[in-house]
Design a protein around this motif. Sequence first.
Motif, PDB file in Angstrom:
ATOM      1  N   LEU A  33       0.836  -1.199   0.000  1.00  0.00           N
ATOM      2  CA  LEU A  33       0.000   0.000   0.000  1.00  0.00           C
ATOM      3  C   LEU A  33       0.872   1.250   0.000  1.00  0.00           C
ATOM      4  N   ALA A  34       0.508   2.223  -0.865  1.00  0.00           N
ATOM      5  CA  ALA A  34       1.263   3.474  -0.936  1.00  0.00           C
ATOM      6  C   ALA A  34       0.410   4.689  -0.601  1.00  0.00           C
ATOM      7  N   ALA A  35      -0.883   4.654  -0.937  1.00  0.00           N
ATOM      8  CA  ALA A  35      -1.734   5.823  -0.700  1.00  0.00           C
ATOM      9  C   ALA A  35      -3.179   5.376  -0.564  1.00  0.00           C
ATOM     10  N   VAL A  36      -3.945   6.160   0.192  1.00  0.00           N
ATOM     11  CA  VAL A  36      -5.372   5.899   0.396  1.00  0.00           C
ATOM     12  C   VAL A  36      -6.134   7.196   0.151  1.00  0.00           C
ATOM     13  N   ASP A  37      -7.211   7.114  -0.600  1.00  0.00           N
ATOM     14  CA  ASP A  37      -8.086   8.263  -0.841  1.00  0.00           C
ATOM     15  C   ASP A  37      -9.502   7.850  -0.459  1.00  0.00           C
ATOM     16  N   ARG A  38     -10.024   8.443   0.587  1.00  0.00           N
ATOM     17  CA  ARG A  38     -11.367   8.090   1.077  1.00  0.00           C
ATOM     18  C   ARG A  38     -12.259   9.322   1.003  1.00  0.00           C
ATOM     19  N   ARG A  39     -13.404   9.170   0.353  1.00  0.00           N
ATOM     20  CA  ARG A  39     -14.311  10.306   0.198  1.00  0.00           C
ATOM     21  C   ARG A  39     -15.717   9.897   0.593  1.00  0.00           C
ATOM     22  N   PRO A  40     -16.459  10.796   1.270  1.00  0.00           N
ATOM     23  CA  PRO A  40     -17.829  10.477   1.707  1.00  0.00           C
ATOM     24  C   PRO A  40     -18.693  10.022   0.540  1.00  0.00           C
ATOM     25  N   GLY A  41     -19.328   8.868   0.746  1.00  0.00           N
ATOM     26  CA  GLY A  41     -20.236   8.355  -0.259  1.00  0.00           C
ATOM     27  C   GLY A  41     -19.588   7.735  -1.473  1.00  0.00           C
ATOM     28  N   ARG A  42     -18.251   7.752  -1.515  1.00  0.00           N
ATOM     29  CA  ARG A  42     -17.558   7.213  -2.696  1.00  0.00           C
ATOM     30  C   ARG A  42     -16.582   6.103  -2.340  1.00  0.00           C
ATOM     31  N   GLY A  43     -16.651   5.602  -1.098  1.00  0.00           N
ATOM     32  CA  GLY A  43     -15.802   4.491  -0.719  1.00  0.00           C
ATOM     33  C   GLY A  43     -14.344   4.871  -0.571  1.00  0.00           C
ATOM     34  N   VAL A  44     -13.479   3.908  -0.883  1.00  0.00           N
ATOM     35  CA  VAL A  44     -12.044   4.058  -0.680  1.00  0.00           C
ATOM     36  C   VAL A  44     -11.308   3.682  -1.958  1.00  0.00           C
ATOM     37  N   ALA A  45     -10.349   4.495  -2.337  1.00  0.00           N
ATOM     38  CA  ALA A  45      -9.455   4.149  -3.443  1.00  0.00           C
ATOM     39  C   ALA A  45      -8.042   4.055  -2.881  1.00  0.00           C
ATOM     40  N   VAL A  46      -7.313   3.023  -3.274  1.00  0.00           N
ATOM     41  CA  VAL A  46      -5.935   2.876  -2.806  1.00  0.00           C
ATOM     42  C   VAL A  46      -5.011   2.706  -4.001  1.00  0.00           C
ATOM     43  N   ARG A  47      -3.780   3.143  -3.793  1.00  0.00           N
ATOM     44  CA  ARG A  47      -2.739   2.945  -4.797  1.00  0.00           C
ATOM     45  C   ARG A  47      -1.633   2.124  -4.184  1.00  0.00           C
ATOM     46  N   THR A  48      -1.145   1.125  -4.899  1.00  0.00           N
ATOM     47  CA  THR A  48      -0.042   0.302  -4.425  1.00  0.00           C
ATOM     48  C   THR A  48       1.273   0.847  -4.958  1.00  0.00           C
ATOM     49  N   SER A  49       2.357   0.320  -4.458  1.00  0.00           N
ATOM     50  CA  SER A  49       3.678   0.859  -4.804  1.00  0.00           C
ATOM     51  C   SER A  49       4.020   0.677  -6.278  1.00  0.00           C
ATOM     52  N   ASP A  50       3.343  -0.252  -6.968  1.00  0.00           N
ATOM     53  CA  ASP A  50       3.607  -0.423  -8.402  1.00  0.00           C
ATOM     54  C   ASP A  50       2.694   0.439  -9.270  1.00  0.00           C
ATOM     55  N   GLY A  51       1.868   1.306  -8.612  1.00  0.00           N
ATOM     56  CA  GLY A  51       1.014   2.223  -9.348  1.00  0.00           C
ATOM     57  C   GLY A  51      -0.398   1.733  -9.599  1.00  0.00           C
ATOM     58  N   SER A  52      -0.699   0.496  -9.218  1.00  0.00           N
ATOM     59  CA  SER A  52      -2.053  -0.025  -9.406  1.00  0.00           C
ATOM     60  C   SER A  52      -3.028   0.707  -8.493  1.00  0.00           C
ATOM     61  N   VAL A  53      -4.261   0.917  -8.978  1.00  0.00           N
ATOM     62  CA  VAL A  53      -5.302   1.573  -8.195  1.00  0.00           C
ATOM     63  C   VAL A  53      -6.484   0.618  -8.049  1.00  0.00           C
ATOM     64  N   LEU A  54      -6.984   0.488  -6.832  1.00  0.00           N
ATOM     65  CA  LEU A  54      -8.169  -0.317  -6.570  1.00  0.00           C
ATOM     66  C   LEU A  54      -9.189   0.543  -5.839  1.00  0.00           C
ATOM     67  N   ARG A  55     -10.447   0.350  -6.189  1.00  0.00           N
ATOM     68  CA  ARG A  55     -11.536   1.068  -5.531  1.00  0.00           C
ATOM     69  C   ARG A  55     -12.425   0.067  -4.823  1.00  0.00           C
ATOM     70  N   ALA A  56     -12.764   0.372  -3.586  1.00  0.00           N
ATOM     71  CA  ALA A  56     -13.583  -0.528  -2.775  1.00  0.00           C
ATOM     72  C   ALA A  56     -14.659   0.258  -2.058  1.00  0.00           C
ATOM     73  N   ARG A  57     -15.732  -0.425  -1.746  1.00  0.00           N
ATOM     74  CA  ARG A  57     -16.796   0.214  -0.979  1.00  0.00           C
ATOM     75  C   ARG A  57     -16.376   0.397   0.478  1.00  0.00           C
ATOM     76  N   ALA A  58     -15.512  -0.503   0.981  1.00  0.00           N
ATOM     77  CA  ALA A  58     -15.030  -0.409   2.371  1.00  0.00           C
ATOM     78  C   ALA A  58     -13.638  -0.999   2.455  1.00  0.00           C
ATOM     79  N   MET A  59     -12.864  -0.514   3.413  1.00  0.00           N
ATOM     80  CA  MET A  59     -11.502  -1.007   3.632  1.00  0.00           C
ATOM     81  C   MET A  59     -11.360  -1.483   5.069  1.00  0.00           C
TER      82      MET A  59
END
Length: 413
Positions: free
Chosen positions: A184-210
């Motif tokens: 894990l490299a970064a986390v972006d959490r916004r109201p009503g939009r769940g959580v987006a994370v970026r891994t160290s290789d640049g991949s981005v995943l979006r989830a409803r909950a973390m």
Amino acid sequence: MKSSAKSTAPAPYDCDVLVIGGGIVGLSTAHALTRAAPGTRVTVLEKEPGPARHQTGRNSGVIHSGIYYRPGSLKARFAVRGAAEMVKFCAEHGIPHEVTGKLIVATERAELPRLHSLIQRGRQNGIPVRELGPAQIAEREPHVRGLAAIHVGTTGICDFGAVAAQLARLAEDAGAEVRYGAELAAVDRRPGRGVAVRTSDGSVLRARAMVNCAGLHCDAVARLAGDDPPARVVPFRGEYFELDPAREHLVRGLVYPVPDPAFPFLGVHLTRGVGGGVHIGPNAVPALAREGYDWRTLRPAELGTVLAYPGAWRIARRHWRYGAGELRRSLSKRAFTTAVRRLLPEVTGADLIRSPAGVRAQAVLRDGTLVDDFLITEAPHTVHVLNAPSPAATASLPIGREVAERALGALAR
């Protein structure tokens, strides 16, 4: 993913629940999610190339009974329930294990009141205990010496690394995805939009909950998510020795000293493992990195975070005498041997062979209080496991269900 089950998640999400950390708690949570809510899309991110490479895979392998823990605490409830479930789980999946029982031995008169308090605590927690005198100690452990002891029949041993690997397989078979080598490299959490994370290789995943089960890094992950955790991780290294194979006959099972109730550490103990061999330890010394398994491993940024935290200095001021003794045993094999000889008088320094160390993620409050129970907090779209101390491996199945329930609650909100 291995499941074709339909998800209720909106299209922009890559999964419903994203679990950070592939130790035994994170994998148990993933497994529990797939069982509690089939069709829920679960992804686990683990930065190492395989499961259980840190706390889970570097402990003494003891299935704890729950005798030490305050009645009514999460630790007491989860340990008693989890010990029985862990034995059953190991039996069902062919994982090496054994219910050995253990002795908690008082070697000095000053320890007798604490031993008697443990007897009462064990009975309050519903744990079968038996009081032993010196002759009965000698019957069970001929080479161990003590004034009195408790025999705890429900304690056992197993391979927790194998348990974690099996939980990963079960979760994957039920449709979860476990990604190794994904830091894990970064986390972006916004109201009503769940959580987006970026891994160290640049991949981005979006989830409803973390779910944050990052163990040694759990407070750092919480801060990445924008939360201010009530406790910070102060890493303590536990150093072990093994008994020379020619001297393994000195220990038949598990032998523990009477612990000091002021500390969450159990003291130097003797543990016969499922794969053979006898582990002796650990002591508890400050680690210079979150994964600082020896004195040579130093990560200045991580050490600086600890040194900047007021709680760490308050621990040091409050417990410096205890800490000085632990440091001495870390730096002097003779001092460590002296501590072992309190329980096992026949052992010598030549009998002890250094073994791989572990690091404990000890949560500490700002006032210097060591968090003594599980600490699980919730924030929007997020569940943080901020303290999962021993007996976390023992209790991982009920803990996983508890965390999974909270994660499903976060999905519903």
